[in-house]
Design an enzyme around this catalytic site. Structure first.
Site, PDB file in Angstrom:
ATOM      1  N   LEU A  86       0.851  -1.177   0.000  1.00  0.00           N
ATOM      2  CA  LEU A  86       0.000   0.000   0.000  1.00  0.00           C
ATOM      3  C   LEU A  86       0.892   1.235   0.000  1.00  0.00           C
ATOM      4  CD1 LEU A  86      -2.594  -1.183   2.668  1.00  0.00           C
ATOM      5  CD2 LEU A  86      -2.935  -1.048   0.190  1.00  0.00           C
ATOM      6  N   SER A  87       0.304   2.406  -0.193  1.00  0.00           N
ATOM      7  CA  SER A  87       1.134   3.612  -0.238  1.00  0.00           C
ATOM      8  C   SER A  87       1.893   3.801   1.070  1.00  0.00           C
ATOM      9  CB  SER A  87       0.281   4.838  -0.559  1.00  0.00           C
ATOM     10  OG  SER A  87      -0.712   5.039   0.423  1.00  0.00           O
ATOM     11  N   GLU A  88       1.277   3.417   2.198  1.00  0.00           N
ATOM     12  CA  GLU A  88       1.976   3.512   3.489  1.00  0.00           C
ATOM     13  C   GLU A  88       1.594   2.339   4.389  1.00  0.00           C
ATOM     14  OE1 GLU A  88       4.121   5.909   3.992  1.00  0.00           O
ATOM     15  OE2 GLU A  88       3.515   7.391   2.476  1.00  0.00           O
ATOM     16  N   THR A  89       2.566   1.884   5.157  1.00  0.00           N
ATOM     17  CA  THR A  89       2.318   0.983   6.282  1.00  0.00           C
ATOM     18  C   THR A  89       2.826   1.676   7.534  1.00  0.00           C
ATOM     19  OG1 THR A  89       2.483  -1.028   4.941  1.00  0.00           O
ATOM     20  CG2 THR A  89       2.836  -1.260   7.311  1.00  0.00           C
TER      21      THR A  89
END
Length: 288
Positions: free
Chosen positions: A44-47
């Site tokens: 995903l774009s961020e974790t």
């Protein structure tokens, strides 16, 4: 190793809209390289990784935690939507008893507080300075071709380039604009720019949901072609549009395919409150 992990859609009240972020709860210290491996796996774009600051802390009782953010490619110094997602997991799934949470991050202490219709993030506000077109004309030409540009600003604190499109364009134009991100890494490889913001002034009128400004955000330099809804970009956009519009309170919409709404209030202390909703859509266990 088994870790509790969640996925929450941020800056939306509905599932499958806004910006999804993975949120991982760390009872114990994690090997440094494991953060990046998990972020790459989640893709995903961020974790986000929430960690206890003391062994006696509790995810349901404590009010202060460490927080780090990773894209699939690298760690980043600030991520608004993954902070919102982290607060949503603690408030709504872990049932944290506090009304305000403090996160210790690479960008200092960030606070998230419960509100009736969402969560309010207390974030830094970053100024954007006039940028000479000659220095970035190849980047802009590569990204958006001959699209008319009205203003260009640069935020040295965040290394984001803000490009305001002509007021002759409308929301539909920005939503449908084809942006070439594949070639940006070759055009800009100095490290100066790590994110490209395209923004457009909102149209006043009788719409049910009128917005003060629109935006889209691209960050191939950190492995994100386009980010659906970006809190960190709005720490720059809020500063810019507040000056342009003469307003402290604004409503913004990020025009990605998923879309997301943000309510913005500039504070007297030079920071910005950004309010948004979040929907937790996945809850499980990471096994490695």
């Amino acid at each position: 190793m088994k870790l509790p992990i969640f996925i929450a859609d941020a800056f939306t009240a509905k599932a499958f809209r806004g910006n999804p972020a993975a949120v991982c709860l760390l009872e114990n210290k994690l090997d440094e390289d494991m953060h990046q491996k998990i972020a790459r796996e989640m893709n995903l774009s961020e974790t986000a990784f929430i960690r206890k600051l003391n062994p006696s802390d509790s995810f349901s009782q404590s009010s202060c935690f460490g927080l780090r953010w990773f894209t699939p490619a690298s760690e980043v110094p600030l991520c608004g939507h993954a902070t919102l997602a982290s607060a949503a997991v603690l408030f709504h799934k872990i049932k944290n008893v506090n009304s305000t949470l403090t996160f210790v991050t690479l960008s200092g202490e960030l606070k998230a507080r419960k509100a009736e219709d969402g969560i309010i993030l207390d974030l830094p506000l970053y100024p954007a300075h006039p940028q000479d077109l000659h220095e970035v004309k190849d980047l802009i030409k590569t990204a958006i071709g001959d699209t008319l540009v009205q203003d260009i600003r640069y935020s040295p604190d965040t290394r984001k380039l803000l490009v305001r499109l002509s007021d002759t364009y409308d929301r539909s134009f920005l939503e449908n604009l084809k942006v070439n991100t594949q070639d940006l890494l070759q055009v800009e490889n100095t490290g100066k720019v790590r994110g490209l913001i395209l923004t457009l002034k909102g149209k006043p009128g009788g719409q049910t949901h009128a917005f003060d400004f629109y935006s889209r955000y691209f960050a191939p330099w950190v492995g994100i072609a386009e980010d659906p809804v970006t809190g960190s970009a709005h720490t720059v956009l809020s500063s810019y549009w507040s000056q342009e519009l003469g307003k402290k309170d604004m409503r913004a919409f990020q025009c990605s395919c998923r879309g997301g709404e943000l309510e913005i209030s500039l504070r007297p202390d030079g920071r910005v409150d950004i309010r948004g909703g979040a929907a937790v859509v996945v809850e499980g266990t990471l096994t490695a």
